[in-house]
Design a protein around this motif. Structure first.
Motif, PDB file in Angstrom:
ATOM      1  N   ALA A  46       0.830  -1.213   0.000  1.00 56.06           N
ATOM      2  CA  ALA A  46       0.000   0.000   0.000  1.00 56.06           C
ATOM      3  C   ALA A  46       0.867   1.268   0.000  1.00 56.06           C
ATOM      4  O   ALA A  46       0.554   2.266  -0.670  1.00 56.06           O
ATOM      5  N   GLU A  47       1.947   1.230   0.754  1.00 60.47           N
ATOM      6  CA  GLU A  47       2.859   2.393   0.803  1.00 60.47           C
ATOM      7  C   GLU A  47       3.467   2.656  -0.558  1.00 60.47           C
ATOM      8  O   GLU A  47       3.552   3.800  -1.006  1.00 60.47           O
ATOM      9  N   VAL A  48       3.887   1.590  -1.256  1.00 62.31           N
ATOM     10  CA  VAL A  48       4.490   1.749  -2.579  1.00 62.31           C
ATOM     11  C   VAL A  48       3.459   2.257  -3.576  1.00 62.31           C
ATOM     12  O   VAL A  48       3.741   3.135  -4.407  1.00 62.31           O
ATOM     13  N   LEU A  49       2.234   1.720  -3.532  1.00 60.26           N
ATOM     14  CA  LEU A  49       1.186   2.171  -4.441  1.00 60.26           C
ATOM     15  C   LEU A  49       0.872   3.651  -4.241  1.00 60.26           C
ATOM     16  O   LEU A  49       0.643   4.393  -5.208  1.00 60.26           O
ATOM     17  N   GLU A  50       0.862   4.099  -2.973  1.00 62.76           N
ATOM     18  CA  GLU A  50       0.612   5.516  -2.702  1.00 62.76           C
ATOM     19  C   GLU A  50       1.735   6.393  -3.262  1.00 62.76           C
ATOM     20  O   GLU A  50       1.476   7.467  -3.838  1.00 62.76           O
ATOM     21  N   LYS A  51       2.990   5.950  -3.124  1.00 66.37           N
ATOM     22  CA  LYS A  51       4.122   6.706  -3.673  1.00 66.37           C
ATOM     23  C   LYS A  51       4.034   6.782  -5.193  1.00 66.37           C
ATOM     24  O   LYS A  51       4.326   7.811  -5.793  1.00 66.37           O
ATOM     25  N   LEU A  52       3.629   5.695  -5.821  1.00 62.60           N
ATOM     26  CA  LEU A  52       3.490   5.700  -7.282  1.00 62.60           C
ATOM     27  C   LEU A  52       2.366   6.628  -7.718  1.00 62.60           C
ATOM     28  O   LEU A  52       2.484   7.320  -8.744  1.00 62.60           O
ATOM     29  N   ARG A  53       1.255   6.641  -6.963  1.00 61.41           N
ATOM     30  CA  ARG A  53       0.152   7.542  -7.313  1.00 61.41           C
ATOM     31  C   ARG A  53       0.589   9.004  -7.222  1.00 61.41           C
ATOM     32  O   ARG A  53       0.275   9.815  -8.094  1.00 61.41           O
TER      33      ARG A  53
END
Length: 389
Positions: A46-53
């Motif tokens: 989830a942390e990585v997905l938020e950074k990508l967004r």
């Protein structure tokens, strides 16, 4: 061993690598034809997905991908080398470079630019205060950093200018020192017939800056109209080519701002003083012959070249002591001229134009305390108008 689904070319990818989650986003292709990818990592998917967004949002808004490795020092160096040349005077560039080298880079240079905070910058100003630097010196440091980070903000390297958001130093305006009318007359009497006679007289009469006075040209003098244009200034700048073996050189450069380029209106007495000065200069030029190097300056060195401002300051101070006035600096002639103009009843806005200030607000901040008499006279006039004599 990595697990998780990888995506096709041009798409974002998220995968697990050991106990870390990683993601990558495509930034297109570089000049060599190779794909450019920006990578992020985190403890959870989830942390990585938020950074990508967030990264994708910046890219869609036309901002460059954040560089987590670019330091403040590296950016300031690039700013000095590539962004400033051609946009500021060489002397200004030298001042900025000294400010970066001596104050900004040592304290902030190793910090990552994108992670620089207001607290970091405020801590620097506090440290400078503890080291004994004046509020005005800190103000200049802040102005240079603010200008540099303004460039970083325009490029999208930072989301906000933390120098602009930092707390500015509180600066009290010192009244400064000024010659009294009697002291000014004593000084001019001492200089009568000296090479600096006309120079000091004009500096006092019009509050000229040292460099401006030394940069006055005969071609800007209209004898019949009694006007003299202030268009250039003599200053010392660093030598950049490195071939001459000298670290600095004197230049005569055009004044930068419209307000600083101005016209002086001469009285017949001042015109006569300049005529006498020109006659003395003509005799010296004839005596030197080919050794005279004509630059068209009204107040050159003894051989016609631009006069070194520091040499002028040293000689001027010596002449002041000889006149029984003690040590004075040429800049105090500017303050003295402004003070005497106001004492003679010259309106503040006129003094501002004569001095070449960028705005009347500057004149008011520095010399507003000298118009107390006019304020009291205005109060008396209003009292009589409203309440009677």
């Amino acid at each position: 061993m990595s697990r998780g689904r990888r995506r096709g070319h041009g798409e974002d990818s998220v995968y697990q690598d050991g106990d870390r989650w990683r993601g990558a986003i495509s930034l297109g292709y570089g000049p060599d034809g190779r794909r450019i990818r920006k990578k992020v990592s985190g403890r959870t998917k989830a942390e990585v997905l938020e950074k990508l967004r967030e990264l994708r949002k910046q890219l869609d808004a036309g901002m460059p991908a954040p560089d987590g490795k670019l330091t403040v020092g590296a950016f300031l160096d690039r700013w000095l080398r590539h962004n400033l040349p051609g946009h500021v005077a060489d002397s200004t560039l030298d001042d900025y470079a000294d400010m970066v080298r001596l104050h900004l880079a040592p304290a902030l240079g190793r910090k990552v630019l994108s992670k620089l905070t207001v607290a970091d910058v405020d801590a620097l100003w506090a440290a400078k205060r503890e080291q004994g630097y004046s509020p005005n010196s800190i103000r200049i440091m802040r102005a240079v950093l603010r200008k540099a980070l303004g460039q970083a903000e325009r490029e999208g390297l930072v989301s906000r200018n933390v120098a602009a958001l930092s707390t500015p130093p509180r600066i009290g305006q010192p009244e400064g020192r000024a010659l009294t009318r009697e002291q000014a007359q004593r000084l001019l009497a001492e200089l009568r017939g000296h090479d600096f006679d006309a120079l000091v007289t004009l500096m006092l009469a019009f509050g000229l800056r040292r460099g401006e006075a030394l940069g006055l040209h005969w071609s800007a003098l209209d004898w019949e109209a009694g006007t003299l244009g202030v268009t250039h200034a003599v200053k010392r700048v660093k030598v950049r080519d490195g071939r001459s073996g000298r670290r600095t050189r004197l230049v005569v450069s055009e004044l930068k701002t419209r307000r600083s380029r101005r016209t002086l209106y001469l009285t017949p007495e001042l015109v006569e003083i300049l005529r006498e000065h020109r006659a003395r200069q003509a005799k010296r030029r004839m005596a030197l012959g080919a050794a005279w190097q004509d630059h068209g300056l009204i107040f050159p060195s003894r051989v016609g070249t631009p006069m070194d401002p520091d040499n002028f300051s040293h000689t001027f101070s010596r002449l002041c002591r000889r006149a029984g006035l003690g040590h004075w600096h040429p800049h105090e002639l500017r303050h003295s001229g402004a003070s005497l103009m106001l004492a003679q009843g010259t309106p503040l806005h006129v003094v501002s134009e004569v001095l070449g200030h960028s705005s009347i607000a500057i004149t008011k901040d520095v010399y507003g305390h000298l118009v107390e008499g006019e304020k009291r006279a205005a109060a008396r006039s209003m009292t009589e108008a409203l309440l009677g004599p």
